[in-house]
Design an enzyme around this catalytic site. Structure first.
Site, PDB file in Angstrom:
ATOM      1  N   ALA A 177      15.748 -49.061  31.888  1.00  0.00           N
ATOM      2  CA  ALA A 177      16.061 -49.937  31.823  1.00  0.00           C
ATOM      3  C   ALA A 177      16.318 -50.776  30.941  1.00  0.00           C
ATOM      4  O   ALA A 177      16.606 -50.859  29.542  1.00  0.00           O
ATOM      5  CB  ALA A 177      14.579 -50.738  31.836  1.00  0.00           C
ATOM      6  N   HIS A 226      38.651 -53.159  36.739  1.00  0.00           N
ATOM      7  CA  HIS A 226      39.550 -54.135  36.983  1.00  0.00           C
ATOM      8  C   HIS A 226      41.322 -53.278  36.333  1.00  0.00           C
ATOM      9  O   HIS A 226      40.755 -53.027  34.741  1.00  0.00           O
ATOM     10  CB  HIS A 226      39.812 -55.478  36.337  1.00  0.00           C
ATOM     11  CG  HIS A 226      39.459 -55.922  37.526  1.00  0.00           C
ATOM     12  ND1 HIS A 226      39.877 -56.778  38.835  1.00  0.00           N
ATOM     13  CD2 HIS A 226      37.358 -56.539  38.267  1.00  0.00           C
ATOM     14  CE1 HIS A 226      38.787 -57.028  40.105  1.00  0.00           C
ATOM     15  NE2 HIS A 226      36.909 -56.960  39.332  1.00  0.00           N
TER      16      HIS A 226
END
Length: 208
Positions: free
Chosen positions: A171, A124
Site C-alpha cells: 500500500a 503531460h
C-alpha cells in the site's frame, strides 16, 4: 492501387481528425459527449458475467479499445479512460473502489486492485518553457500488469512500467520501474523486498 480506409483518411487529415474528435469529445470537459456515451454498449467489449458498477465514470471512446474479461468486476467510483490508449482488463480481475485507469494499460487475469489506485500510461509534456504545460499535449507509454498480481491501496503506477506475474505491491507504493515476476515491492520509489526462490520453495528477503 489499394483503397484507403475511412479510419486512415481521418488519421491522415488534421482538419478531419479535429472535426471527428470534436464530435466525439467535449472540448472543455475533455470526456466523451453524452451522445457518444449513449452508444458505449455497442463498442465496449464485455466478457461473460463481467460487472461495471453504475457509478463508474466511463470516459471511453470508440476509436481506442476497451475490453473487460469474463467474471471481472469494476467497483464503485472508478474512472476509466481510453482516450489516448487502449485499456484491456483480463478475466477474473477485480478493480477496487475509486481507482483511476488511464490507457494505454493492459491488466492480466486474476489481478486484484485495492482502493484509490492510479494506473496511468499518460504523461503531460512540459519541456517547452515558453508554452503552458496544458498546451503541450501528452506522451504515452503502456503500463502492463501480469497475471495474479495484488496491488495495495493508494498505489501509483507510472507510464511505461511492466509488472510481472504473481507480484505483491504494498500500500502507498509509487511504482516507477519494471517489477520482475514473483516479487514483493514496497516504498517510494517501490523496491523489491522479497522474491520467491523456486529451489528453496519459499519467499526470500532481498538484501538492500
Amino acid at each position: 492501387m489499394a483503397q484507403i480506409s475511412l479510419k486512415e483518411k481521418i488519421k491522415n487529415s488534421p482538419q478531419l481528425k479535429r472535426l471527428v474528435l470534436n464530435l466525439i469529445m467535449h472540448p472543455v470537459k475533455t470526456r466523451p459527449r453524452w451522445t457518444t456515451r449513449l452508444f458505449q454498449f455497442l463498442y465496449l467489449k464485455r466478457g461473460k458475467k463481467s460487472v461495471i458498477y453504475r457509478s463508474v465514470r466511463k470516459d471511453l471512446v470508440p476509436f481506442n479499445n476497451f475490453s473487460l474479461g469474463r467474471y471481472s468486476v469494476i467497483e464503485d467510483y472508478c474512472t476509466l479512460n481510453n482516450a489516448v490508449g487502449d485499456v484491456t482488463i483480463g478475466d477474473y480481475t477485480r478493480i477496487g473502489m475509486s481507482n483511476t485507469i488511464i490507457g494505454p494499460v493492459q491488466i492480466g487475469d486474476k489481478v486484484n486492485l485495492a482502493q484509490n489506485i492510479v494506473v496511468s500510461g499518460l504523461n503531460h509534456n512540459f519541456t517547452d518553457v515558453n508554452t503552458p504545460i496544458s498546451d503541450q499535449g501528452v506522451a504515452t507509454k503502456p503500463v502492463i500488469i501480469g497475471n495474479n498480481v495484488w496491488i495495495g491501496a493508494n498505489v501509483v503506477i507510472l507510464p511505461g512500467v511492466t509488472i510481472g506475474e504473481h507480484v505483491v505491491i504494498g500500500a502507498g507504493s509509487i511504482v516507477a520501474r519494471n517489477i520482475p515476476s514473483y516479487a514483493v515491492v514496497v516504498g517510494n520509489p517501490a523496491q523489491v523486498v522479497k522474491e520467491y526462490d523456486f529451489e528453496k520453495k519459499q519467499w526470500v528477503k532481498k538484501l538492500q
